[in-house]
Write a protein that holds these residues in place. Sequence first.
Motif, PDB file in Angstrom:
ATOM      1  N   ALA A 151       0.833  -1.166  -0.037  1.00 29.19           N
ATOM      2  CA  ALA A 151       0.099   0.041   0.028  1.00 29.19           C
ATOM      3  C   ALA A 151       0.715   1.141  -0.021  1.00 29.19           C
ATOM      4  N   LYS A 152       1.970   1.260   0.835  1.00 28.24           N
ATOM      5  CA  LYS A 152       2.952   2.255   0.656  1.00 28.24           C
ATOM      6  C   LYS A 152       3.523   2.535  -0.480  1.00 28.24           C
ATOM      7  N   ILE A 153       3.992   1.436  -0.993  1.00 32.05           N
ATOM      8  CA  ILE A 153       4.809   1.568  -2.098  1.00 32.05           C
ATOM      9  C   ILE A 153       3.858   1.949  -3.336  1.00 32.05           C
ATOM     10  N   THR A 154       2.560   1.700  -3.519  1.00 33.80           N
ATOM     11  CA  THR A 154       1.910   1.972  -4.536  1.00 33.80           C
ATOM     12  C   THR A 154       0.968   3.095  -4.452  1.00 33.80           C
ATOM     13  N   GLY A 155       1.010   3.797  -3.235  1.00 33.15           N
ATOM     14  CA  GLY A 155       0.316   4.973  -2.609  1.00 33.15           C
ATOM     15  C   GLY A 155      -1.033   4.664  -2.726  1.00 33.15           C
ATOM     16  N   THR A 156      -1.538   3.703  -2.055  1.00 35.99           N
ATOM     17  CA  THR A 156      -3.040   3.136  -2.169  1.00 35.99           C
ATOM     18  C   THR A 156      -3.245   2.958  -0.713  1.00 35.99           C
ATOM     19  N   SER A 157      -4.533   2.607  -0.299  1.00 35.40           N
ATOM     20  CA  SER A 157      -4.901   2.152   1.175  1.00 35.40           C
ATOM     21  C   SER A 157      -4.527   0.714   1.110  1.00 35.40           C
ATOM     22  N   VAL A 158      -4.459  -0.053   2.510  1.00 33.12           N
ATOM     23  CA  VAL A 158      -4.320  -1.367   2.583  1.00 33.12           C
ATOM     24  C   VAL A 158      -5.563  -2.137   2.180  1.00 33.12           C
ATOM     25  N   SER A 159      -6.703  -1.629   2.150  1.00 34.72           N
ATOM     26  CA  SER A 159      -7.780  -2.417   1.679  1.00 34.72           C
ATOM     27  C   SER A 159      -8.003  -2.314  -0.115  1.00 34.72           C
ATOM     28  N   THR A 160      -7.319  -1.337  -0.497  1.00 33.98           N
ATOM     29  CA  THR A 160      -7.162  -1.377  -2.126  1.00 33.98           C
ATOM     30  C   THR A 160      -6.223  -2.346  -2.519  1.00 33.98           C
ATOM     31  N   SER A 161      -5.131  -2.130  -1.641  1.00 33.47           N
ATOM     32  CA  SER A 161      -3.900  -3.360  -2.112  1.00 33.47           C
ATOM     33  C   SER A 161      -4.554  -4.575  -1.998  1.00 33.47           C
ATOM     34  N   GLN A 162      -4.980  -4.981  -0.865  1.00 36.62           N
ATOM     35  CA  GLN A 162      -5.463  -6.058  -0.609  1.00 36.62           C
ATOM     36  C   GLN A 162      -6.665  -6.690  -1.631  1.00 36.62           C
ATOM     37  N   SER A 163      -7.636  -5.824  -2.007  1.00 33.34           N
ATOM     38  CA  SER A 163      -8.330  -6.047  -3.198  1.00 33.34           C
ATOM     39  C   SER A 163      -7.914  -6.499  -4.439  1.00 33.34           C
ATOM     40  N   ARG A 164      -6.953  -5.586  -4.664  1.00 33.27           N
ATOM     41  CA  ARG A 164      -6.095  -5.807  -6.085  1.00 33.27           C
ATOM     42  C   ARG A 164      -5.325  -7.070  -6.272  1.00 33.27           C
ATOM     43  N   ILE A 165      -4.769  -7.456  -4.931  1.00 28.21           N
ATOM     44  CA  ILE A 165      -4.341  -8.814  -4.776  1.00 28.21           C
ATOM     45  C   ILE A 165      -5.315 -10.007  -5.058  1.00 28.21           C
ATOM     46  N   ASN A 166      -6.455  -9.917  -4.254  1.00 23.07           N
ATOM     47  CA  ASN A 166      -7.429 -10.834  -4.478  1.00 23.07           C
ATOM     48  C   ASN A 166      -7.961 -11.032  -5.853  1.00 23.07           C
ATOM     49  N   GLN A 167      -8.245  -9.608  -6.391  1.00 23.06           N
ATOM     50  CA  GLN A 167      -8.951  -9.666  -7.665  1.00 23.06           C
ATOM     51  C   GLN A 167      -7.933 -10.428  -8.600  1.00 23.06           C
ATOM     52  N   GLY A 168      -6.619 -10.086  -8.711  1.00 17.58           N
ATOM     53  CA  GLY A 168      -5.648 -10.403  -9.645  1.00 17.58           C
ATOM     54  C   GLY A 168      -5.531 -12.213  -9.203  1.00 17.58           C
ATOM     55  N   LEU A 169      -5.305 -12.589  -7.963  1.00 18.83           N
ATOM     56  CA  LEU A 169      -5.670 -13.977  -7.619  1.00 18.83           C
ATOM     57  C   LEU A 169      -6.405 -14.916  -8.477  1.00 18.83           C
ATOM     58  N   LYS A 170      -7.776 -14.210  -8.322  1.00 14.47           N
ATOM     59  CA  LYS A 170      -9.133 -14.712  -8.900  1.00 14.47           C
ATOM     60  C   LYS A 170      -8.890 -14.931 -10.454  1.00 14.47           C
ATOM     61  N   LYS A 171      -8.312 -13.866 -11.242  1.00 11.84           N
ATOM     62  CA  LYS A 171      -8.093 -13.826 -12.594  1.00 11.84           C
ATOM     63  C   LYS A 171      -6.923 -14.775 -12.894  1.00 11.84           C
ATOM     64  N   LEU A 172      -6.066 -14.770 -12.124  1.00  9.12           N
ATOM     65  CA  LEU A 172      -5.023 -15.956 -12.579  1.00  9.12           C
ATOM     66  C   LEU A 172      -5.542 -17.374 -12.199  1.00  9.12           C
ATOM     67  N   SER A 173      -6.414 -17.598 -11.333  1.00 10.81           N
ATOM     68  CA  SER A 173      -6.778 -18.898 -11.128  1.00 10.81           C
ATOM     69  C   SER A 173      -7.467 -19.287 -12.184  1.00 10.81           C
ATOM     70  N   LYS A 174      -8.359 -18.366 -12.593  1.00 11.72           N
ATOM     71  CA  LYS A 174      -9.133 -18.808 -13.810  1.00 11.72           C
ATOM     72  C   LYS A 174      -8.424 -18.836 -15.124  1.00 11.72           C
ATOM     73  N   LEU A 175      -7.468 -18.132 -15.502  1.00 15.22           N
ATOM     74  CA  LEU A 175      -6.456 -18.307 -16.504  1.00 15.22           C
ATOM     75  C   LEU A 175      -5.884 -19.639 -16.513  1.00 15.22           C
ATOM     76  N   LEU A 176      -5.170 -19.931 -15.336  1.00 21.29           N
ATOM     77  CA  LEU A 176      -4.249 -21.152 -15.253  1.00 21.29           C
ATOM     78  C   LEU A 176      -5.307 -22.443 -15.005  1.00 21.29           C
ATOM     79  N   ASP A 177      -6.609 -22.270 -14.875  1.00 23.24           N
ATOM     80  CA  ASP A 177      -7.509 -23.568 -14.858  1.00 23.24           C
ATOM     81  C   ASP A 177      -8.137 -23.879 -16.286  1.00 23.24           C
ATOM     82  N   ARG A 178      -7.988 -22.771 -17.132  1.00 27.30           N
ATOM     83  CA  ARG A 178      -8.539 -22.965 -18.439  1.00 27.30           C
ATOM     84  C   ARG A 178      -7.747 -24.142 -19.165  1.00 27.30           C
ATOM     85  N   GLU A 179      -8.362 -25.015 -19.782  1.00 33.66           N
ATOM     86  CA  GLU A 179      -7.753 -26.286 -20.320  1.00 33.66           C
ATOM     87  C   GLU A 179      -6.768 -25.694 -21.225  1.00 33.66           C
TER      88      GLU A 179
END
Length: 184
Positions: A151-179
């Motif tokens: 959050a400090k490095i990117t100039g965002t709040s902790v909740s925004t950083s956590q949200s970006r991580i969670n959303q990114g993980l969900k998208k990665l998971s979908k991409l990597l699960d695609r056959e």
Amino acid sequence: MRKIEDYILIRKIKSGDTEAWEKLVNKYYNQIFTFCVRRCWGDQILAADLTQDIFLKVIENIEKYKFSGKFFNYLFTITVNVCNNYYNKKKFTQSELDEKVLNLGSESLITNLMMQESANQIQVALNTLPDIQREALILKYYYDLKVKDIAKITGTSVSTSQSRINQGLKKLSKLLDREGFMNE
């Protein structure tokens, strides 16, 4: 320990010690370069240029540096800003982005000889994420930073950083699960 070492090096740099500057660059160069490579879709030439720009900004502003927090966070804040500024200036068109991802795919055939296939698949999938999510995931999982530091490095709040991580993980998971993705 890292904080004390950095403090001593920076004090020496501020007093004109060029060997201390060299030590500081050597200490962090690979981490900054590797981040830039990941952030630049694997373009090592661009990453080297950006890394050089980052260290130039650091030395130009070292006199203004205050010893509050970790130097590593300060350095990564500059790193993220330099990368973001580059991409904000260079507005990629969708065709350029598609070409980058396709080129990365052909490079990954060579890379597969040297690295595990799964690591390449993760990198390709990571490259398809929006910049803010890719950046957060790189800082979290490749550099093992805490969400508050991200959050400090990117100039965002902790909740925004956590949200970006969670959303990114969900998208990665979908991409990597695609056959189709896993078999390419």
